[in-house]
Design an enzyme around this catalytic site. Structure first.
Site, PDB file in Angstrom:
ATOM      1  N   TYR A 139      17.596 -10.386  15.798  1.00 29.89           N
ATOM      2  CA  TYR A 139      17.017 -10.038  17.202  1.00 29.89           C
ATOM      3  C   TYR A 139      16.208  -8.382  16.624  1.00 29.89           C
ATOM      4  O   TYR A 139      16.412  -7.738  15.690  1.00 29.89           O
ATOM      5  CB  TYR A 139      18.005  -9.480  18.033  1.00 29.89           C
ATOM      6  CG  TYR A 139      18.095  -9.281  18.973  1.00 29.89           C
ATOM      7  CD1 TYR A 139      17.538  -9.586  20.485  1.00 29.89           C
ATOM      8  CD2 TYR A 139      17.523  -7.386  18.817  1.00 29.89           C
ATOM      9  CE1 TYR A 139      17.559  -8.938  21.376  1.00 29.89           C
ATOM     10  CE2 TYR A 139      17.065  -7.552  20.450  1.00 29.89           C
ATOM     11  CZ  TYR A 139      16.730  -8.221  21.329  1.00 29.89           C
ATOM     12  OH  TYR A 139      16.784  -7.438  22.756  1.00 29.89           O
ATOM     13  N   GLU A 223      10.812  -7.971  22.712  1.00 30.04           N
ATOM     14  CA  GLU A 223      11.238  -8.894  22.095  1.00 30.04           C
ATOM     15  C   GLU A 223      11.055 -10.688  20.963  1.00 30.04           C
ATOM     16  O   GLU A 223      11.085 -11.632  21.798  1.00 30.04           O
ATOM     17  CB  GLU A 223      12.417  -9.444  23.008  1.00 30.04           C
ATOM     18  CG  GLU A 223      14.110  -9.429  22.454  1.00 30.04           C
ATOM     19  CD  GLU A 223      15.178  -9.440  23.696  1.00 30.04           C
ATOM     20  OE1 GLU A 223      14.361 -11.140  24.582  1.00 30.04           O
ATOM     21  OE2 GLU A 223      15.618  -9.191  24.928  1.00 30.04           O
TER      22      GLU A 223
END
Ligand code: GDP
Ligand code: MN
Length: 416
Positions: A139, A223
């Site tokens: 992530y 993201e």
């Protein structure tokens, strides 16, 4: 993706004195992938389809296991639930026939995830790419830490669909936009995530490009989740979520042109471009008003007399002939509207200019189709009322009094 609520819990705090309502442009996944590609961040070569037949064809051309992904503005699709077959919004298929069957249950149905409204979101596009052989999921995200007034990098080696439950495992690195990540931060990331030197060169480049994109495109969130490492050591981003600062609309025209709007939102948007604030309501009386206060008062008065407004249309203090003609156009195109009340207080604007605009709007459409009550008050008001009386427009009633004007339009509409 991490939900907006979780993010704001992380960075925006609930204790600050100011709560601002900020709107952000969000992109669909396939649009995000294109942007990443433009910035040399590796993504799959996906294709967008709108029918099950196309899905079959694309998977047949790929001739390998492929991923079908619902394109909605919400995360958590993998773990989501379709109102058709109860399955998720990210599916791996092996055969073209399987692609056809799955796409048939995905297109034209609603997908509900943790981040959608309760009834889910309607899906009319799928994004398809050749399935990637995933070894590890990471992530990586950039956003602003409002508390510190700095951008922050969030990073985790437990990326993927469980990120929300691993929020405490995110590492945070604050940095300055012009200088980017320091070599210390880069070394620390390498040590923490156990990347080899060779891998770190690739990850460093991805981070560098992410910051460049974040800065150049006025993003508020960028993201990548997951950024995956394949078994042969390559890195590729499978899913991305972006938000952009709405205040940057004027300098990110190309980006904002991607925004998808429902027909109702489109009217609001077109109106806002001309400086009109338009809000759709449920009733049948159209309003053209200047100033938000007067708009609310008009709305209240119409309700008091038993009517219901179809909209809140504020032409603003700087109303011009152009904005007024747009205002009439919006109301003319709204078939629900059975009567119009124009309520203008001529402080900055002159009432005679408003009157001329009303007459011009009527003439442009061959006269008003519904009764129009015009209440004008303020600068050059007598001339304005005279102008309208002289125009010979039937269907237009003028009145200088706010209360009786509101009452009159409610009566007219009620008697139709
Ligand atoms: P989200 O659920 O809306 O966040 O959608 P994602 O695009 O992140 O997909 C959810 C999960 O599906 C990812 O975290 C991956 O685990 C998996 N996934 C997506 N694409 C692929 C792929 O090409 N290969 C494999 N093996 N898994 C994938
Ligand atoms: Mn994801």
């Amino acid at each position: 993706m991490i939900g907006r609520r979780t993010l704001s819990r992380l960075f925006q705090g609930h204790h600050g004195p100011f709560k601002m309502q900020v709107r952000h442009l969000n992109l669909l996944e396939y649009q995000s992938h294109k942007l990443l590609r433009d910035f040399n961040i590796p993504v799959p070569n996906g294709l967008v389809v709108t029918s099950a037949e196309e899905a079959r064809k694309v998977v047949s051309d790929i001739s390998a296991p492929s991923v079908l992904k619902a394109q909605v503005l919400a995360g958590g699709r993998g773990k989501g639930k379709y109102d058709s077959d109860g399955k998720g919004g990210v599916r791996i298929v092996t055969w073209p026939k399987e692609a056809y069957e799955n796409a048939s249950q995905m297109l034209g149905y609603h997908l509900t995830t943790k981040q959608t409204p309760p009834g889910g979101l309607f899906v009319n596009k799928l994004y398809i790419y050749k399935a990637v052989d995933v070894a590890d999921e990471f992530y990586l995200a950039l956003t602003f830490d409002r508390g510190r007034g700095m951008p922050v990098l969030l990073i985790s080696d437990v990326g993927g669909t469980n990120i929300e439950s691993n929020i405490d495992k995110l590492q945070k690195f604050w940095f300055h936009l012009p200088t980017g990540l320091t070599t210390e931060i880069i070394s620390y990331i390498q040590a923490q995530l156990g990347f080899s030197d060779k891998e770190m060169v690739v990850v460093d480049k991805i981070l560098h490009q992410m910051i460049k994109l974040f800065r150049e495109k006025d993003a508020t969130l960028l993201e990548l989740n997951p950024l995956v490492r394949t078994h042969d050591g390559k890195f590729i981003c499978l899913d991305a979520k972006f938000s952009f600062d709405n205040a940057a609309r004027f300098r990110q025209e190309e980006l904002f042109s991607l925004e998808e709007r429902s027909p109702e939102e489109e009217v609001e948007y077109q109106a806002s471009k001309l400086g009109l604030s338009y809000v759709r309501l449920d009733g049948n009386i159209g309003n053209i008003v200047n100033g938000a206060g007067l708009a609310m008062a008009t709305n209240d008065l119409i309700s008091l007399y038993g009517g219901k407004c179809a909209n809140f249309l504020d032409v603003g203090g700087g109303a011009t002939k152009q904005t007024l003609s747009k205002a009439f156009e919006i109301l003319n195109n709204d078939s629900r509207i059975k009567g119009i009340l124009v309520n203008i207080y001529g402080g900055i604007v002159r009432c005679d200019m408003i009157a001329e605009s009303i007459v011009a709007a009527a003439n442009a459409t061959g006269g008003f189709k519904v009764p129009v009550v015009v209440r004008l008050q303020g600068t050059n008001c007598p001339q304005a009322l005279q102008l309208i009386e002289n125009s010979g427009l039937d269907n237009v009633i003028v009145d200088a009094d706010f209360e009786s004007a509101a009452q009159m339009i409610v009566d007219r509409v009620g008697n139709m």
